[in-house]
Write an enzyme that holds these catalytic residues in place. Sequence first.
Site, PDB file in Angstrom:
ATOM      1  N   HIS A  71      10.093 -23.984   7.960  1.00 13.63           N
ATOM      2  CA  HIS A  71       9.092 -24.774   8.677  1.00 13.63           C
ATOM      3  C   HIS A  71       7.681 -24.638   8.117  1.00 13.63           C
ATOM      4  O   HIS A  71       6.886 -25.565   8.237  1.00 13.63           O
ATOM      5  CB  HIS A  71       9.057 -24.380  10.157  1.00 13.63           C
ATOM      6  CG  HIS A  71      10.288 -24.790  10.889  1.00 13.63           C
ATOM      7  ND1 HIS A  71      10.380 -24.700  12.254  1.00 13.63           N
ATOM      8  CD2 HIS A  71      11.475 -25.290  10.469  1.00 13.63           C
ATOM      9  CE1 HIS A  71      11.574 -25.123  12.643  1.00 13.63           C
ATOM     10  NE2 HIS A  71      12.259 -25.479  11.568  1.00 13.63           N
ATOM     11  N   THR A  88       1.925  -1.774   9.071  1.00 18.57           N
ATOM     12  CA  THR A  88       2.269  -2.736  10.124  1.00 18.57           C
ATOM     13  C   THR A  88       2.541  -4.124   9.572  1.00 18.57           C
ATOM     14  O   THR A  88       3.081  -4.979  10.270  1.00 18.57           O
ATOM     15  CB  THR A  88       1.132  -2.881  11.151  1.00 18.57           C
ATOM     16  OG1 THR A  88      -0.013  -3.434  10.491  1.00 18.57           O
ATOM     17  CG2 THR A  88       0.801  -1.558  11.804  1.00 18.57           C
ATOM     18  N   ASP A 115       0.860  -1.170   0.000  1.00 19.40           N
ATOM     19  CA  ASP A 115       0.000   0.000   0.000  1.00 19.40           C
ATOM     20  C   ASP A 115       0.900   1.225   0.000  1.00 19.40           C
ATOM     21  O   ASP A 115       2.122   1.109  -0.194  1.00 19.40           O
ATOM     22  CB  ASP A 115      -0.977  -0.016   1.180  1.00 19.40           C
ATOM     23  CG  ASP A 115      -0.298   0.170   2.528  1.00 19.40           C
ATOM     24  OD1 ASP A 115       0.951   0.207   2.605  1.00 19.40           O
ATOM     25  OD2 ASP A 115      -1.030   0.264   3.537  1.00 19.40           O
ATOM     26  N   CYS A 174       2.820  -3.393   4.181  1.00 19.75           N
ATOM     27  CA  CYS A 174       1.976  -2.244   4.454  1.00 19.75           C
ATOM     28  C   CYS A 174       2.522  -1.641   5.741  1.00 19.75           C
ATOM     29  O   CYS A 174       3.585  -2.054   6.201  1.00 19.75           O
ATOM     30  CB  CYS A 174       0.491  -2.618   4.543  1.00 19.75           C
ATOM     31  SG  CYS A 174       0.022  -3.661   5.929  1.00 19.75           S
ATOM     32  N   HIS A 178       7.044 -30.940   8.828  1.00 24.36           N
ATOM     33  CA  HIS A 178       6.485 -29.626   8.526  1.00 24.36           C
ATOM     34  C   HIS A 178       5.448 -29.715   7.403  1.00 24.36           C
ATOM     35  O   HIS A 178       4.445 -29.007   7.432  1.00 24.36           O
ATOM     36  CB  HIS A 178       7.588 -28.636   8.163  1.00 24.36           C
ATOM     37  CG  HIS A 178       8.624 -28.519   9.232  1.00 24.36           C
ATOM     38  ND1 HIS A 178       8.344 -28.026  10.489  1.00 24.36           N
ATOM     39  CD2 HIS A 178       9.934 -28.855   9.236  1.00 24.36           C
ATOM     40  CE1 HIS A 178       9.441 -28.042  11.221  1.00 24.36           C
ATOM     41  NE2 HIS A 178      10.428 -28.553  10.486  1.00 24.36           N
TER      42      HIS A 178
END
Length: 144
Positions: free
Chosen positions: A99, A68, A9, A66, A134
């Site tokens: 993993h 955060t 963004d 973005c 995994h």
Amino acid sequence: MTKIAFASDHAGYALKNHLMLRARELGYEVHDFGTFSEESCDYPDFAHPAADAVESGECEFGIAMCGTGNGIQMTLNKHQGIRAALCWQPELASLAKEHNNANFLVLPARFITRDMAEKVMDAYLNAQFEGGRHQRRIDKIAVK
């Protein structure tokens, strides 16, 4: 040549451009799904097309950001074939690939320096999925 989908963004625009340049220097083919300016915008408008490109195989994996990292990660993870991991340290990025076979690296653009973002991206790019136990766990992620 490995193709990487990039998306951001407005908050991640400058970091996205910086990391795309670095990826090109490392020999990757870059596909920019936007945004294309620092004008306020909505991250889902760019996350969904990037996720579609990874799900379809047009791109091998993606890198998104973005402010955060949370919003774009949540959007990417709505796609059944996407495993987007929010990482802000190299060790997290390595483990996300090793993993969880994360096919999207997500960065918190407002909370990470360019230098650290490069280190995180490098760790992700250099890691390899370990498979084994995994894979069994990854097979249980998708909602059927």
